[in-house]
Scaffold this active site. Sequence first.
Site, mmCIF file in Angstrom:
data_model
loop_
_atom_site.group_PDB
_atom_site.id
_atom_site.type_symbol
_atom_site.label_atom_id
_atom_site.label_comp_id
_atom_site.label_asym_id
_atom_site.label_seq_id
_atom_site.Cartn_x
_atom_site.Cartn_y
_atom_site.Cartn_z
ATOM 1 N N ASN A 60 3.713 -2.078 -6.633
ATOM 2 C CA ASN A 60 2.959 -1.439 -5.557
ATOM 3 C C ASN A 60 3.078 0.087 -5.541
ATOM 4 O OD1 ASN A 60 5.646 -1.901 -4.754
ATOM 5 N ND2 ASN A 60 5.111 -1.821 -2.589
ATOM 6 N N GLU A 158 16.650 -3.026 -2.596
ATOM 7 C CA GLU A 158 15.681 -2.677 -1.562
ATOM 8 C C GLU A 158 14.661 -3.796 -1.562
ATOM 9 O OE1 GLU A 158 12.455 -1.964 0.085
ATOM 10 O OE2 GLU A 158 12.090 -0.437 -1.446
ATOM 11 N N CYS A 192 6.489 -1.911 1.469
ATOM 12 C CA CYS A 192 7.646 -2.595 2.048
ATOM 13 C C CYS A 192 7.956 -2.121 3.459
ATOM 14 C CB CYS A 192 8.867 -2.428 1.141
ATOM 15 S SG CYS A 192 9.260 -0.703 0.774
ATOM 16 N N GLU A 368 18.625 4.499 -1.169
ATOM 17 C CA GLU A 368 18.037 5.336 -2.202
ATOM 18 C C GLU A 368 17.657 6.671 -1.585
ATOM 19 O OE1 GLU A 368 16.191 2.461 -5.542
ATOM 20 O OE2 GLU A 368 14.896 2.716 -3.787
#
Length: 387
Positions: A60, A158, A192, A368
């Site tokens: 994505n 993640e 997300c 991150e």
Amino acid sequence: QGKPLPEAKAETLATADTYEWFAEEAKRAYGRTIPASTTTRRHYAIKHPVGVVGTITPWNFPAALPSRKIAAALAAGCTVVSRPAEQTPITLILQFECLVEAGLPKGVANLVIGPPVPFADALFAHPAVRKISFTGSTAVGKELIRRSADQVKRLSLEMGGHAPLIVFPDADVEQVAQAAVIGKFRNNGQVCISPSRFYVHDKIVKDFTEAAVELTKKLRIGSGLEEGVQIGPMFAPQGLEKAEKLIADARGKGAHVLTGGGRSKRFEKGYWFEPTVLDHVDGTMGIMTDEPFAPVMPILDFSKLDDVIAAANATPYGLAAYVFTNDLTVATRMAEGLEAGIIGINDPVPTSVQCPFGGMKESGMGRELSVEGLEAYFETKYVSVGL
């Protein structure tokens, strides 16, 4: 990938920012001197690269997501073995060409093309691979956790999200509706941290819903290379079919479709789906429990702050949450009460390279970006020297 060209350009610039920021931050990987309890000893802690890092990323955001892992690992002094999503390999291939052109030494960053299972098997089997950084579904992330046990490999994960967006009555309805539509429908909701449950105070829910529906109807669907297009096709048939099933389930349980609701009739081929707004939604519907990853906006109302916090937290996910209010007390209580790793207060797109990105609960482990993203690729080594 399907996103319109302006979104793709923004992702590319964000990717460049990520490499630049971590290149700068590499100079600040400080250790520390620790006061000793005797005059005959000296203590200090230093940062040590974790070692070879394997990265696994989805389709994505095929430029931005790998860069968060590769740039941070290189800045920490690690070598990297990366595999792009098999559906979107060219973006990462070109990114590696940039690394070569920039003078990265041979063998420091390595690109592997191929099916996912053999790649993951090799990462878990080889003792030189000390860490795996993964972005993807919660189901796959859980499998990686189980497989990491044999060699106690470090993981950064993640994973999925189901972000609430909460609107209080003091917010500007028109502005918030616009922000909500932007946040929800960018990349067709295939993000997300995309808001996917919309809780609006009962004093303004009617006005918000009307504004959101009108703005959604005005979104332009078409080829991402055409000027002014805001919505491209969905990425794969599975996502489109899931959206259809979630909407059918919601309708069957009493939800109303205010706009959209199915495949776009303008196109004979492809995965074109109309941006959709639902109301009369409740917690029994799949759209409220399953990560939708689709251009669907379900709207619910609420009246009490504590109740909406409880509803927002009633999910195994905890990646992102959004709050719109001009009341400092409300904003503070929401920021402290919501169980999410990323909270946007009056901000529908909060991601920034200098700020930590990651989730709570089943949305992931570790962070991150930011200094936390660099720290994730270090071991801390303590040294004691006797004099």
